[in-house]
Motif scaffolding. Structure first.
Motif, short mmCIF file in Angstrom:
data_model
loop_
_atom_site.label_atom_id
_atom_site.label_comp_id
_atom_site.label_asym_id
_atom_site.label_seq_id
_atom_site.Cartn_x
_atom_site.Cartn_y
_atom_site.Cartn_z
N LYS A 73 0.81 -1.22 0.00
CA LYS A 73 0.00 0.00 0.00
C LYS A 73 0.84 1.26 0.00
CE LYS A 73 -4.31 -1.71 1.99
NZ LYS A 73 -5.27 -1.65 3.12
N GLU A 74 2.14 1.11 0.28
CA GLU A 74 3.02 2.27 0.33
C GLU A 74 4.04 2.28 -0.81
OE1 GLU A 74 4.91 1.94 4.11
OE2 GLU A 74 3.09 2.38 5.25
N GLN A 75 3.98 1.27 -1.70
CA GLN A 75 5.03 1.12 -2.71
C GLN A 75 4.43 0.90 -4.10
OE1 GLN A 75 8.25 1.38 -1.78
NE2 GLN A 75 7.68 1.55 0.38
N THR A 76 5.16 1.31 -5.11
CA THR A 76 4.80 0.94 -6.48
C THR A 76 5.08 -0.55 -6.65
OG1 THR A 76 5.31 3.13 -7.36
CG2 THR A 76 5.27 1.31 -8.93
N PHE A 77 4.18 -1.23 -7.32
CA PHE A 77 4.30 -2.67 -7.57
C PHE A 77 4.80 -2.87 -9.00
CE2 PHE A 77 2.72 -6.74 -9.03
CZ PHE A 77 2.85 -7.59 -7.94
N SER A 82 5.57 -9.38 -17.27
CA SER A 82 4.18 -9.29 -16.80
C SER A 82 3.17 -10.02 -17.66
CB SER A 82 3.77 -7.82 -16.65
OG SER A 82 4.08 -7.09 -17.82
N GLY A 83 3.63 -10.69 -18.73
CA GLY A 83 2.71 -11.49 -19.52
C GLY A 83 1.56 -10.67 -20.05
N ASP A 84 0.34 -11.09 -19.74
CA ASP A 84 -0.85 -10.37 -20.22
C ASP A 84 -1.26 -9.23 -19.29
OD1 ASP A 84 -1.93 -11.73 -18.09
OD2 ASP A 84 -3.12 -13.11 -19.30
N GLY A 85 -0.47 -9.00 -18.24
CA GLY A 85 -0.74 -7.88 -17.35
C GLY A 85 -1.72 -8.15 -16.23
N ARG A 86 -2.20 -9.37 -16.11
CA ARG A 86 -3.26 -9.65 -15.13
C ARG A 86 -2.85 -9.33 -13.69
NH1 ARG A 86 -4.88 -15.67 -15.94
NH2 ARG A 86 -4.47 -15.12 -18.12
N ILE A 87 -1.58 -9.58 -13.34
CA ILE A 87 -1.15 -9.36 -11.97
C ILE A 87 -1.08 -7.87 -11.63
CG2 ILE A 87 0.72 -9.76 -10.31
CD1 ILE A 87 -1.05 -12.21 -11.03
N LEU A 88 -0.94 -7.02 -12.64
CA LEU A 88 -0.99 -5.58 -12.39
C LEU A 88 -2.36 -5.19 -11.85
CD1 LEU A 88 0.77 -4.34 -15.65
CD2 LEU A 88 1.82 -4.82 -13.43
N PHE A 89 -3.40 -5.76 -12.42
CA PHE A 89 -4.77 -5.47 -11.96
C PHE A 89 -5.01 -6.07 -10.58
CE2 PHE A 89 -4.80 -5.16 -16.55
CZ PHE A 89 -5.54 -4.02 -16.78
N ILE A 90 -4.45 -7.26 -10.33
CA ILE A 90 -4.59 -7.89 -9.02
C ILE A 90 -3.90 -7.03 -7.96
CG2 ILE A 90 -3.94 -9.90 -7.64
CD1 ILE A 90 -6.19 -10.44 -9.64
N ALA A 91 -2.72 -6.51 -8.29
CA ALA A 91 -2.00 -5.67 -7.34
C ALA A 91 -2.78 -4.40 -7.00
CB ALA A 91 -0.62 -5.31 -7.89
N ARG A 92 -3.35 -3.77 -8.02
CA ARG A 92 -4.16 -2.56 -7.76
C ARG A 92 -5.39 -2.91 -6.94
NH1 ARG A 92 -4.49 1.46 -7.20
NH2 ARG A 92 -5.62 2.65 -8.79
N GLU A 93 -6.00 -4.05 -7.23
CA GLU A 93 -7.18 -4.47 -6.48
C GLU A 93 -6.83 -4.75 -5.02
OE1 GLU A 93 -11.34 -5.38 -6.25
OE2 GLU A 93 -10.11 -4.30 -7.71
N ALA A 94 -5.59 -5.19 -4.79
CA ALA A 94 -5.14 -5.50 -3.42
C ALA A 94 -4.68 -4.26 -2.67
CB ALA A 94 -4.01 -6.53 -3.46
N GLY A 95 -4.57 -3.13 -3.37
CA GLY A 95 -4.26 -1.89 -2.67
C GLY A 95 -2.99 -1.17 -3.07
N ALA A 96 -2.22 -1.72 -4.01
CA ALA A 96 -1.02 -1.02 -4.46
C ALA A 96 -1.42 0.30 -5.14
CB ALA A 96 -0.23 -1.88 -5.44
N PRO A 97 -0.75 1.41 -4.82
CA PRO A 97 -1.14 2.70 -5.40
C PRO A 97 -0.85 2.80 -6.90
CG PRO A 97 0.88 2.92 -4.11
CD PRO A 97 0.34 1.55 -3.85
#
Length: 208
Positions: A73-77, A82-97
C-alpha cells in the motif's frame, strides 16, 4: 523500507472476491488468443520465452496478507515479465497505489493491450503502466518498490536479484515459484503456501 519479521504460513482455503473472479474470467476467456500471439512472436524472433500465467487467486491472497499488504500500500508494484498484465490489476485491487509491468514479447503485449482497452472492467482501472520493454535494459535507480516475478525456466533469478540490489537496494522481491531462488539459495523473509487445484503454490518475499 521497514522489513517484516521472518514468517512461514500455509493456507488451505483461498479467499476470493467477485471482482477477482471477474478478472480471472476476462483473462481466461482471452487466454487462447493471448497465447497464440505470444507463440507467434516467440517463433518469429527465435526467442526462448515461456509464458505461464500466474494464479491470480494465490497472488491476491498473498498480497492481502496483513504483513504484505502494509508494504504494497506504500510502494509501487513492479511485475517483471508481466505477460498479459493480469497481476498488475490484481495488485491494484489489493491496494497497491500504482502497478508497472515489463513485457518483452511484443505480440503478447499488443494482444493484451487490446484486451485492456476493450474490456469495460479493465478500462476502469487507473495507475497501471503496462510496458513493452526489456526489464534488464530498464534503469531502476529511481524506482524503489515491490518487484514481482514468476520465473520461467529461462530466467536467471540471480541476475534479477543482482540488478535490483545494484540499482534499487531498498526494494523487495516477491517470487511465485516452487523453485529455489537462484544458485545462492536465498531464504525468504516471508513465505506462504496455498492449496490450489490440489497443488501447493509457493510465494515468498525476498531481499535481493
Amino acid at each position: 523500507m521497514e522489513l517484516i519479521e521472518p514468517s512461514f504460513k500455509r493456507d488451505f482455503l483461498l479467499q476470493t472476491t467477485e471482482r477477482i473472479e471477474q478478472l480471472h474470467g476476462i483473462f481466461d476467456e482471452a487466454c487462447v488468443d493471448l497465447k497464440s500471439a505470444c507463440i507467434k512472436w516467440r517463433n518469429d524472433n527465435n526467442h526462448r520465452l515461456v509464458w505461464i500465467p500466474s494464479k491470480e487467486e494465490a497472488v491476491f491472497n498473498f498480497l492481502l496478507d496483513k504483513e504484505i499488504n502494509n508494504l504494497i500500500k506504500e510502494q509501487t508494484f513492479y511485475d517483471v515479465g508481466s505477460g498479459d498484465g493480469r497481476i498488475l490489476f490484481i495488485a491494484r485491487e489489493a491496494g497497491a497505489p500504482k502497478a508497472v509491468g515489463y513485457e518483452i514479447n511484443t505480440g503478447l503485449w499488443n494482444a493484451a493491450k487490446e484486451l485492456h482497452s476493450s474490456s469495460k472492467m479493465l478500462h476502469r482501472f487507473t495507475n497501471i503502466d503496462y510496458r513493452n520493454a526489456d526489464f534488464f535494459k530498464e534503469k531502476l535507480y529511481k524506482k524503489p518498490g515491490i518487484y514481482y516475478i514468476w520465473p520461467d525456466p529461462n530466467t536467471t533469478l540471480d541476475d534479477v536479484c543482482k540488478k535490483l540490489h545494484a540499482e534499487t537496494p531498498q526494494s523487495l522481491l516477491i517470487v511465485y515459484s516452487n523453485y529455489v531462488v537462484g544458485k545462492q539459495k536465498r531464504l525468504p523473509i516471508y513465505h506462504r503456501e496455498f492449496l490450489f487445484n490440489n497443488h501447493i503454490e509457493k510465494i515468498g518475499l525476498y531481499k535481493p
